[in-house]
Design a protein around this motif. Structure first.
Motif, mmCIF file in Angstrom:
data_model
loop_
_atom_site.group_PDB
_atom_site.id
_atom_site.type_symbol
_atom_site.label_atom_id
_atom_site.label_comp_id
_atom_site.label_asym_id
_atom_site.label_seq_id
_atom_site.Cartn_x
_atom_site.Cartn_y
_atom_site.Cartn_z
ATOM 1 N N ASP A 1 0.788 -1.163 0.057
ATOM 2 C CA ASP A 1 -0.124 0.086 -0.037
ATOM 3 C C ASP A 1 0.929 1.174 0.254
ATOM 4 N N ILE A 2 0.599 2.293 -0.770
ATOM 5 C CA ILE A 2 1.217 3.447 -0.557
ATOM 6 C C ILE A 2 0.045 4.465 -0.442
ATOM 7 N N THR A 3 -0.047 5.037 0.675
ATOM 8 C CA THR A 3 -1.054 5.816 1.278
ATOM 9 C C THR A 3 -0.989 7.391 1.111
ATOM 10 N N TRP A 4 -0.046 7.768 0.273
ATOM 11 C CA TRP A 4 0.196 9.115 0.298
ATOM 12 C C TRP A 4 0.325 9.507 -1.251
ATOM 13 N N GLY A 5 0.242 10.393 -1.748
ATOM 14 C CA GLY A 5 0.651 10.968 -3.101
ATOM 15 C C GLY A 5 1.077 12.097 -3.284
ATOM 16 N N ASP A 6 1.945 12.511 -4.369
ATOM 17 C CA ASP A 6 2.578 13.817 -4.643
ATOM 18 C C ASP A 6 1.607 14.359 -5.924
ATOM 19 N N THR A 7 0.594 14.627 -5.618
ATOM 20 C CA THR A 7 -0.369 15.215 -7.011
ATOM 21 C C THR A 7 0.146 16.380 -7.199
ATOM 22 N N HIS A 8 0.327 16.423 -8.525
ATOM 23 C CA HIS A 8 0.654 17.828 -9.261
ATOM 24 C C HIS A 8 -0.388 18.384 -10.344
ATOM 25 N N HIS A 9 -0.630 17.530 -11.225
ATOM 26 C CA HIS A 9 -1.486 18.302 -12.348
ATOM 27 C C HIS A 9 -2.972 17.684 -12.756
ATOM 28 N N PRO A 10 -3.769 18.254 -12.113
ATOM 29 C CA PRO A 10 -5.289 17.783 -12.668
ATOM 30 C C PRO A 10 -5.615 18.157 -14.121
ATOM 31 N N ALA A 11 -6.391 17.160 -14.611
ATOM 32 C CA ALA A 11 -6.911 17.645 -16.022
ATOM 33 C C ALA A 11 -8.359 17.247 -16.186
ATOM 34 N N ILE A 12 -9.138 18.233 -16.790
ATOM 35 C CA ILE A 12 -10.430 17.841 -16.993
ATOM 36 C C ILE A 12 -10.612 17.317 -18.455
ATOM 37 N N SER A 13 -11.522 16.287 -18.737
ATOM 38 C CA SER A 13 -11.647 15.563 -20.016
ATOM 39 C C SER A 13 -11.951 16.599 -20.858
ATOM 40 N N GLU A 14 -11.773 16.479 -22.072
ATOM 41 C CA GLU A 14 -12.008 17.592 -23.117
ATOM 42 C C GLU A 14 -12.704 16.892 -24.307
ATOM 43 N N THR A 15 -13.649 17.527 -24.870
ATOM 44 C CA THR A 15 -14.195 17.261 -26.247
ATOM 45 C C THR A 15 -13.782 18.276 -27.246
ATOM 46 N N ASN A 16 -13.200 17.862 -28.277
ATOM 47 C CA ASN A 16 -12.839 18.973 -29.463
ATOM 48 C C ASN A 16 -12.270 20.016 -28.741
ATOM 49 N N GLY A 17 -11.116 19.406 -27.687
ATOM 50 C CA GLY A 17 -10.416 20.517 -26.916
ATOM 51 C C GLY A 17 -10.740 21.264 -26.137
ATOM 52 N N GLU A 18 -12.241 21.212 -25.738
ATOM 53 C CA GLU A 18 -12.910 22.093 -24.804
ATOM 54 C C GLU A 18 -13.484 21.114 -23.641
ATOM 55 N N TYR A 19 -13.261 21.880 -22.507
ATOM 56 C CA TYR A 19 -13.706 20.932 -21.201
ATOM 57 C C TYR A 19 -15.107 20.495 -21.436
ATOM 58 N N ASP A 20 -15.303 19.212 -21.111
ATOM 59 C CA ASP A 20 -16.589 18.757 -21.207
ATOM 60 C C ASP A 20 -17.224 18.211 -19.766
ATOM 61 N N GLY A 21 -16.342 18.783 -18.793
ATOM 62 C CA GLY A 21 -16.991 18.176 -17.273
ATOM 63 C C GLY A 21 -17.232 16.858 -17.064
ATOM 64 N N GLN A 22 -16.627 15.633 -17.818
ATOM 65 C CA GLN A 22 -17.199 14.511 -17.259
ATOM 66 C C GLN A 22 -16.237 13.761 -16.410
ATOM 67 N N PHE A 23 -14.821 14.013 -16.492
ATOM 68 C CA PHE A 23 -13.981 13.415 -15.855
ATOM 69 C C PHE A 23 -12.861 14.172 -15.347
ATOM 70 N N LEU A 24 -12.128 13.886 -14.431
ATOM 71 C CA LEU A 24 -10.814 14.415 -14.174
ATOM 72 C C LEU A 24 -9.830 13.314 -13.672
#
Ligand code: K7E
Ligand code: CUA
Length: 762
Positions: free
Chosen positions: A115-138
């Motif tokens: 188990d690794i119960t920490w993380g060094d999160t850096h860059h979130p990204a939102i899913s895109e449709t035609n290059g625009e944010y579609d708000g479905q996934f992160l």
């Protein structure tokens, strides 16, 4: 913005002493300003960010939670924190890591079985449709333990964690391609690609490698398809940030690097440290990759399997013309493709310039076979002069760039100067600079890395807060500063201390694009999106015992847990499945059993299982952990862990002394409450409540609750007939409990209708 500005102006006018209407007299506003030492500028900033109760923000931001391994959700412009999403780290409130399904998600992030119960999160990204944010996934990455997580924005829950099969660290992720075909993850510190393989640092150039992984995203399943994902082997240059091409550059991706010197430091061996050797050269390399063609090559079987994963080796990539390098000045950090995809902007941490690369020029050089050299691994190098459109001197320590809704306008963070520079990348002109507090890393404009940036606001993610907040010890909060970018000059609006760190990047989406659910389909396992094997309907609650395995199929509804007693023998393995039968919005129940380290958050419709070994004899209360109703504290039960072979000596519970008078008094209470319910129902049905879906849901739920009183009424009447005053009184009390919940819902619905302009119907 217009509306906000108007509000701001009227407030300012008010405070200047002109006649002010309504509740806030000019005097009192003036007094407040004076008392609190606020300027008109402050007041304007406050008016631009304040979101009154009941009103909502315009944008929703998803921030990396840094070492917390979580994602922080906050709203813009109010900067109010809305949620922490457990991602790489257990999150107790949401039961993440304390119930069975979420444990499985976290287990996806195990490395070498641990188990690794920490993380060094850096860059979130939102899913895109035609290059625009579609708000479905992160998506978000873990730099330390090379992992990627998928969060579904229908319920803001982490659904999948996957481990990179060939890297030992990463940084250039997550970035998505134009239609989220792939999620990009680039390595950071070079290491051998084979797992658990040792090579000495003396073989760094030969055996250590970097790389980029293209994770195939299956949008229908909402999961990454590891079998269809692949990587590209790269030289041991520390790959850094990445960005996907868009528009004209769609199908390509760009990844920076630093320490292309391939320097190996070692103070202990008398060698100067990494920082000296890794910044010796004037340039590093940008990797230019034709990922579409690389994917085709992998599909055609040209990849090599390393640790069971498809890796397109450099040799093949060079031969097939999918990999190129371009020098970039000095220790670059951010690489950011412009909204039209025509340019790639790179900032060198140790250079005052940002370089604007032209995709057209890069393509022309590739087509003409015009390369200035090859790197030590044979990768063709395009000359900087053949690829750069322009260079602009912005200031000290330029890092990251984001875009405005206005064409050609970009914002670049200046780490050393602690400033944001606004500039025009088409004309190569600096337009404005604003000081921030302090030492800014990333910055972010609304949807600012998509093909359609929304402008309006910018958030500066400052690395140091120093003197901005009331001190809370040597570890300071992070400081996210909100900046108004709607005018020619930037205006600093708000300092938000973030108590979870260190956030690196944040993305913000128009709130209207998010369509989160308010409840689950009854019996859903939220971590798989499928029906839960332990889902239970009302009236079908049961306890099943097989050998030493006890499985409880229970339900939760205000304000009781069914079952209310669970009896097991010491050593039994206990699984408790709980389904929340509520349909009302926000009626979440929590569940825990004393001292067994289990917890579940059971939102309406959800089914959750907690599992533990009852390895100690004793009496363990269980209860609901969310204040869900007036009788929330009574939402309780007992787990009895009995010694093996235990036999009861006493078979009746302690008796109460209820009388006929008690029963009559309860009946009176029931009748009085019914009068209230009837009047509320009369109001609701007198207006167009059916036009309000929220109210329809509440009304349905209210009638559900009231519907339960029928059977129970029969029970108290039967007990009454037998002069069993205890049961008559208690069952009548239970009728009243359901009435209270009904009335509560009804009154909430009534208030909602009154506040939202319900109209009388005939
Ligand atoms: Cu901190 Cu993008 Cu990981 Cu820059 S990164 S600051
Ligand atoms: Cu359910 Cu408290």
């Amino acid at each position: 913005m217009k509306r906000l500005n108007k509000t701001a102006i009227s407030l300012v006018v008010g405070c200047m002493g002109f006649a002010a209407s309504a509740v806030w007299s000019a005097d009192s506003l003036q007094d407040v300003l004076k008392e609190r030492g606020l300027s008109q500028q402050d007041l304007l900033a406050a008016a631009k960010t304040y979101v009154p109760t009941g009103k909502r923000d315009e944008f929703v931001a998803f921030s990396s939670g840094g070492q917390s391994g979580q994602v922080i959700v906050y709203a813009i412009p109010s900067m109010r924190i809305l949620k922490y999403i457990g991602v790489f780290t257990p999150e107790p409130w949401q039961g993440y890591g304390f119930d069975e399904s979420s444990k499985k998600v976290l287990a996806g992030g195990k490395i070498d079985g641990k188990d690794i119960t920490w993380g060094d999160t850096h860059h979130p990204a939102i899913s895109e449709t035609n290059g625009e944010y579609d708000g479905q996934f992160l998506f978000i990455n873990d730099k330390a333990n090379p992992r990627i997580a998928v969060i579904d924005l229908r319920d803001f829950e982490t659904k999948q964690i996957i481990v990179n099969p060939i890297f030992k660290s990463e940084h250039g992720g997550t970035f998505v391609t134009t239609n989220t075909e792939y999620v990009i993850e680039a390595a950071q510190y070079a290491a051998p690609l084979e797992n658990k393989k040792f090579y000495p640092l003396e073989e760094f150039n030969e055996k250590y490698r970097g790389g980029i992984t293209y994770w195939k995203f299956d949008r229908k399943e909402g999961r990454i398809d590891t079998a269809k994902s692949f990587s590209l082997e790269l030289p041991p240059y520390s790959q850094d940030l990445s960005d996907a091409g868009k528009g004209v550059s769609e199908g390509w991706s760009f990844t920076n690097s630093f320490c292309s010197e391939r320097y190996v430091g070692g103070i202990e061996k008398g060698r100067p440290p990494y920082e000296a050797g890794c910044s010796a050269k004037d340039t590093d390399y940008m990797h230019v990759i034709n990922w579409k063609k690389a994917a085709e090559l992998v599909a055609a079987g040209k990849a090599k399997k390393i640790n069971g994963h498809d890796v397109l080796m450099m040799e093949t990539a060079i031969k097939e013309g999918v990999l190129f390098l371009i020098p970039e000045p000095k220790s670059p950090h951010g690489v950011d493709v412009t909204p039209d995809g025509k340019n790639i902007i790179v900032a060198g941490k140790l250079d005052t310039h940002v370089s604007v690369y032209s995709f057209e020029k890069i393509q022309a050089a590739i087509k003409a076979g015009k390369f200035e050299s090859k790197d030590p691994y044979g990768i063709p190098v395009i000359a900087m002069k053949d690829a750069v459109a322009t260079q602009v001197s912005l200031g000290l320590g330029p890092l990251h760039t984001q875009y405005d809704s206005k064409p050609c306008i970009a914002y670049t963070s200046l780490y050393v100067d602690s400033q944001v520079a606004k500039w025009n990348y088409c004309e190569g002109k600096v337009l404005d600079k604003l000081s921030v507090h302090y030492n800014i890393g990333h910055l972010m404009t609304m949807e600012g890395d998509s093909t359609k940036p929304a402008g309006k606001y910018l958030v500066a993610l400052n690395k140091l807060a120093i003197d901005r907040f009331v001190p809370v010890g040597p570890l300071h909060p992070q400081n996210h500063q909100l900046i108004d970018i709607s005018g020619d000059k930037m205006q600093l609006l708000y300092d938000m201390p973030l108590p979870l760190g260190e956030p690196h990047y944040v993305v913000a989406i128009d709130a209207k694009k998010l369509k989160p659910a308010v409840r689950y389909k009854v019996g859903t396992d939220s971590r798989t999106d499928k029906p839960h094997a332990g889902a239970t309907k009302a009236g079908e609650e049961r306890i099943v015992k097989k050998g030493n395995k006890v499985e409880v199929f229970g339900t939760l509804i205000r304000s009781h847990i069914t079952p209310e007693t669970i009896e097991v023998e010491v050593g039994d393995e206990v699984t408790i499945n709980l389904t929340n039968l509520e349909r009302a919005q926000d009626e979440t129940h929590g569940f825990t059993v004393s001292t067994f380290n289990v917890h579940a958050s059971v939102e309406p419709g959800k089914t959750v299982a907690v599992k533990f070994k009852a390895d100690k004899e004793g009496v363990y209360p269980y209860y609901c952990t969310e204040f869900c109703s007036a009788l929330h504290l009574e939402m309780q039960g007992y787990l009895l862990v009995k010694p093996k072979g235990w036999k009861p000596t006493k078979t009746t519970l302690a008796a109460q002394n209820y009388t006929e008078a008690d029963y009559k008094a309860t009946l009176k209470k029931v009748a009085d409450t019914q009068v209230i319910i009837d009047s509320v129902v009369a109001y609701i049905t007198s207006v167009n409540y059916k036009d309000f879906p929220e109210v329809v849901a509440m009304v349905e739920d209210a009638f559900d609750q009231l519907g339960k009183t029928k059977d129970i009424k029969a029970k108290h009447e039967a007990a009454f007939a037998k002069k069993d005053w205890e049961n008559a009184n208690l069952w009548a009390e239970q009728v009243w409990q359901y009435q209270v919940k009904t009335a509560d819902l009804g009154l909430r619905a009534k208030t909602f209708l009154e506040q939202n302009g319900a109209k009388k119907v005939k």
